[in-house]
Design an enzyme around this catalytic site. Structure first.
Site, PDB file in Angstrom:
ATOM      1  N   HIS A 186       0.877  -0.978  -0.115  1.00  0.00           N
ATOM      2  CA  HIS A 186      -0.047   0.087  -0.152  1.00  0.00           C
ATOM      3  C   HIS A 186       0.816   1.268  -0.073  1.00  0.00           C
ATOM      4  CE1 HIS A 186       0.563   1.261   4.410  1.00  0.00           C
ATOM      5  NE2 HIS A 186       0.505  -0.003   4.399  1.00  0.00           N
ATOM      6  N   CYS A 201       3.971  -4.334   6.705  1.00  0.00           N
ATOM      7  CA  CYS A 201       3.526  -3.750   5.154  1.00  0.00           C
ATOM      8  C   CYS A 201       4.569  -3.516   4.237  1.00  0.00           C
ATOM      9  CB  CYS A 201       2.454  -2.768   5.262  1.00  0.00           C
ATOM     10  SG  CYS A 201       0.774  -3.490   5.715  1.00  0.00           S
TER      11      CYS A 201
END
Length: 231
Positions: A186, A201
């Site tokens: 992301h 992430c």
């Protein structure tokens, strides 16, 4: 399982996006500090990287250039010291640049899976390939810090959410593509070389996250390998 996965998503999103707040709160004292006159242990290497005269001695101009680099990439304290963190970021940039357009030269990312997103933790690079053909990248990424490492192995994109927002902390995670529990590709509004890293992430620039969104689909493979420096 879906509830557990979403809880993981929330944790990862907060880690990646609360960092700017932390840096902002700590930025004022660092910026207010005097520019150091100390010569750092990586003075010559840093001078060379920045295109400064390589004499191994700290000058006011050296300090100003080092501080600008530190400020741009969120390296604290921002005092112009040529220390191991600053040089570590520069050294990683040099290694990433040396890869050129052959990120899978070692053949570690599978070429028998069709379209696959590869993540090299050691070089903090990601790319998309189809067989042995490079489709996009390589691009710099920001992966999990020590204690929150991005997990290695072969995974699949299992959930995509273009405008994902953490329901617990109300933190946006644009262009989220989840591939392992709460770990996802992301975008974040940070330098990709901002230490120490995410909480698991794979952070990307908005430009690269948009491109990944357009190229990947649910069920596509993701392969993570290597080890992030400092973990």
């Amino acid at each position: 399982m879906r509830h557990i996965a979403r809880r993981g998503v929330v944790v990862c999103g907060v880690a990646g996006l609360l960092a700017p707040v932390t840096l902002a709160l700590g930025a004022a004292p660092a910026q207010a500090a005097s520019c150091t006159t100390r010569t750092g242990p990586y003075q010559k290497q840093v001078e060379k990287f920045l295109g400064r005269p390589v004499d191994g001695r700290q000058s006011a101009a050296d300090c100003s250039a080092i501080r600008a680099f530190q400020s741009k990439h969120g390296i604290t304290p921002t005092i112009g010291y040529a220390g191991p963190v600053t040089w570590g970021v520069m050294d990683l940039m040099n290694k990433q640049k040396a890869v050129g357009k052959k990120p899978n030269r070692s053949g570690k990312c599978p070429t028998n899976k069709g379209r696959i997103a590869c993540v090299d933790l050691t070089l903090q690079l990601s790319w998309i390939q189809d067989g042995s053909r490079l489709v996009y990248g390589p691009v710099p990424v920001r992966t999990g810090r020590d204690g929150y490492e991005t997990r290695t192995g072969l995974k699949k994109v299992y959930w995509r959410d273009l405008h994902h927002v953490s329901s617990l902390y109300n933190v946006p995670m644009p262009y989220s593509q989840f591939f392992d529990g709460g770990q996802a590709f992301h975008s974040v509004g940070l330098s990709m070389w901002n230490p120490p890293g995410s909480h698991g992430c794979v952070n990307m620039t908005t430009k690269d996250a948009k491109k990944y969104w357009s190229l990947l689909r649910k069920g596509d493979d993701v392969y993570v390998y290597g080890r992030k420096p400092g973990t």
